[in-house]
Write an enzyme that holds these catalytic residues in place. Sequence first.
Site, PDB file in Angstrom:
ATOM      1  N   GLU A  10       0.820  -1.219   0.000  1.00  0.00           N
ATOM      2  CA  GLU A  10       0.000   0.000   0.000  1.00  0.00           C
ATOM      3  C   GLU A  10       0.849   1.261   0.000  1.00  0.00           C
ATOM      4  OE1 GLU A  10      -2.628  -0.615   3.396  1.00  0.00           O
ATOM      5  OE2 GLU A  10      -4.086  -1.563   2.074  1.00  0.00           O
ATOM      6  N   ASP A  55      -8.210  -9.166   4.255  1.00  0.00           N
ATOM      7  CA  ASP A  55      -8.057  -8.032   5.155  1.00  0.00           C
ATOM      8  C   ASP A  55      -9.144  -7.953   6.228  1.00  0.00           C
ATOM      9  OD1 ASP A  55      -7.052  -5.770   6.239  1.00  0.00           O
ATOM     10  OD2 ASP A  55      -7.596  -4.426   4.609  1.00  0.00           O
ATOM     11  N   GLU A  71     -12.721  -2.190  11.968  1.00  0.00           N
ATOM     12  CA  GLU A  71     -12.724  -1.529  10.667  1.00  0.00           C
ATOM     13  C   GLU A  71     -13.817  -2.076   9.749  1.00  0.00           C
ATOM     14  OE1 GLU A  71      -8.981  -1.837   8.619  1.00  0.00           O
ATOM     15  OE2 GLU A  71      -9.756  -0.880   6.806  1.00  0.00           O
TER      16      GLU A  71
HETATM   17  C1  BDP Z   1      -6.137  -2.202   6.023  1.00  0.00           C
HETATM   18  C2  BDP Z   1      -6.479  -0.816   6.426  1.00  0.00           C
HETATM   19  C3  BDP Z   1      -5.348   0.149   6.255  1.00  0.00           C
HETATM   20  C4  BDP Z   1      -4.110  -0.413   6.908  1.00  0.00           C
HETATM   21  C5  BDP Z   1      -3.796  -1.748   6.303  1.00  0.00           C
HETATM   22  C6  BDP Z   1      -2.649  -2.455   6.965  1.00  0.00           C
HETATM   23  O1  BDP Z   1      -7.589  -0.404   5.663  1.00  0.00           O
HETATM   24  O2  BDP Z   1      -5.735   1.354   6.818  1.00  0.00           O
HETATM   25  O3  BDP Z   1      -3.032   0.447   6.757  1.00  0.00           O
HETATM   26  O4  BDP Z   1      -4.892  -2.606   6.470  1.00  0.00           O
HETATM   27  O5  BDP Z   1      -2.905  -3.415   7.694  1.00  0.00           O
HETATM   28  O6  BDP Z   1      -7.043  -3.020   6.685  1.00  0.00           O
HETATM   29  O7  BDP Z   1      -1.501  -2.100   6.768  1.00  0.00           O
END
Ligand code: BDP
Length: 739
Positions: free
Chosen positions: A306, A400, A428
């Site tokens: 990401e 996730d 989340e």
């Molecule tokens: C996702 C989230 C994000 C996190 C990412 C992570 O949406 O905000 O930074 O995981 O775990 O669930 O790095």
Amino acid sequence: MKRIFFFFYFILSALIATAEDGYNLWLRYNKIDNGNLLLQYSSRISGIQFNNTTATLKVAKEELEIGLQGLLAKKIPDQINIVNGSIVAGTPSSSAFISASFKNKELSDLGKEGFIIRTAKSNQKNITIITANTDVGVLYGVFHFLRLLQTHQNIQQLNIISVPKIQNRILDHWDNLNRTVERGYSGISIWNWHELPDYIDQRYIDYARANASIGINGTVLTNVNANALVLTKDYLVKAAALANVFRPYGIKVYLTAKFSAPLEIGGLKTADPLDASVQNWWKQKVDEIYQYIPDFGGFLVKANSEGQPGPQNYGRTHADGANMLADALAPHNGIVMWRAFVYDVRVQKSTENFDSSITDPNAQTIASADRFKQAYNEFKPFDGKFRKNVLVQVKNGPIDFQPREPFSPLFGAMPQTPLMMEFQLTQEYLGQGTHLVYEAPLFKEVLDADTYTNAKGSTIAKIIDGSIDNYSITGIAGVANIGNERNWTNHPFGQANWYAFGRLAWDHDLTAAQIADEWIKQTFSNNKQVVNTIEKIMIASREAVVNYMTPLGLHHIMATGHHYGPGPWVDNLARADWNPVYYHHADLFGIGFDRTATGSNALAQYKKEVSDQWKDSNNIEEKYLLWFHHVSWNHKMNSGKNLWGELCAKYQEGVDSVRWMQHQWNGLKNFIDEEKFQQVKMFLSIQGKEAVWWRNACLLYFQTFSKMPIPAGYEKPDHILEYYESLKFPYAPGNGGNN
Ligand code: BDP
């Protein structure tokens, strides 16, 4: 008149417990309200013999005093001589009695953190002993003893030996230096960086107490989307102040390490892990950290995921990156927790051909990809290539933190690399700050899942506790749901997820129901009706959220960015694998992601015994169906309904469960203090509305493909699809800025 008023006021306040704001969590220590039990406890506890020779023993003794004083409503004296009802607490070094009474072996078997609580006779006196090999073991024993009292256990004949099954039990805070919290729904960060190191908030101490009470022994202070500034002197001094507060409670501080820190704060031209100047920079940086925090735990790293920088930016591997940091930490006994949550711009390509080509922002064609497979593909080849002080931290599922995921296929696939579990306590994808969802059933479902890595019975719990592959280092992390809200977690039931995480990290054999039972008794009341009702609500709540959000194996169909509410129609995001349509694949034929051999073949990442259970759409447990199969709307389900009918039924079941939860809760009005009662009631009402929203939005959208009516007898959506599609929440919380 006034008198009468006061009379009624007193009667009323006797009936209704006083208002509580939730700050005290499960450490309320209210007076035992059962007369017989109070007598038993009082006769068993006359005072304590407890030398507080160290900082940890000091806080342990204080906790025991505060706890007993509250629970027994009397002052607990210090006793020099052992008398009837003495509690003798300490280690062989702090207590002559304990050193004379215990064999070395018995204590050394407890390791660094285990404890014994035992009732015994000494010179005809009935006594209770709380002991351990180490000071922190005694602290854990004290908390456990107080838990026994708070949950009204019989303490006449105790012989408890408790040793944690996992070594590193850590909370990961996704807290930014500007105090926003990524995916935080409980206010801003509890770390007030601006006022640190000079101002020590009482909250830091109570945070440490709460964690120690459930055995959590580490905290990562900062967000995985890291800010290199935390590694500068100004911030290290602040982190050191927190470490000083936490140390007596057995809690180590960890920080997130931004891979590009050598460039950002070190003035180097590269962050290449094989470059000697970079290696040297990290070595010096780590040495500096240990000057401020002598027991610093180590780093948590999100790299090449990401948009976070990582070794792949320099053509290096995850192992190269992790090992460089590990080498810097090793002389100080620090560890690296290197995350396997990766899905970088170079989306993994596969040979299967089932998805259309979509172009990502970096102009790379994402064809036939399946994000599900990426972590396994990127990490499995490096099994055995990591240094001894590296753990690879794996999210419980392959995508996730969805309401339900099959377990990540990495578990069991890396016998030579310690894998640690990452759960998400902050909700989340589970209704965020306002839905009551007890996560222990989710955690247990994953921990108890059988990977078949060696043979039947190779559960994930046994993989992460090291018993299957003899990992020399073990760990488990929970992404914290804590903020500066007065009650810490915003939703009073968010506390249960924090609590359950700690208890399971200590002992994954506990059941979700046992943990709920303990938590309710400590948080609300020991009243049977209260305990039974709340426990039923909690246990049902996880399946409820699965049903009203993502039944039958649907996943990742929430709205963009904040992830608040439904968004199954979203198809316009830059990356294919950010779009809900990528995950549900709904079309005129049917719905679901084909991950069998005819699709992405992600199933091949599991052991045969597991993939055999899931490869056939007619045999798979239906809760996983759409995770692995693209099936027709007319697919026959176990209930006899077709898939569309079953989907409608499940969404409705989710809504009905929340209404049932509301009804159950309302029945507790006279048993719960008003403040908490009302708070939960209002949140349940939000949850009820949002469950309906999820059901309506998803069914209307999927109906555009199924072309079938919502069967008779079900509630009909109160708006048209376009209405649901038009809803926008630009300021929904949790989207935290990366600062
Ligand atoms: C996702 C989230 C994000 C996190 C990412 C992570 O949406 O905000 O930074 O995981 O775990 O669930 O790095």
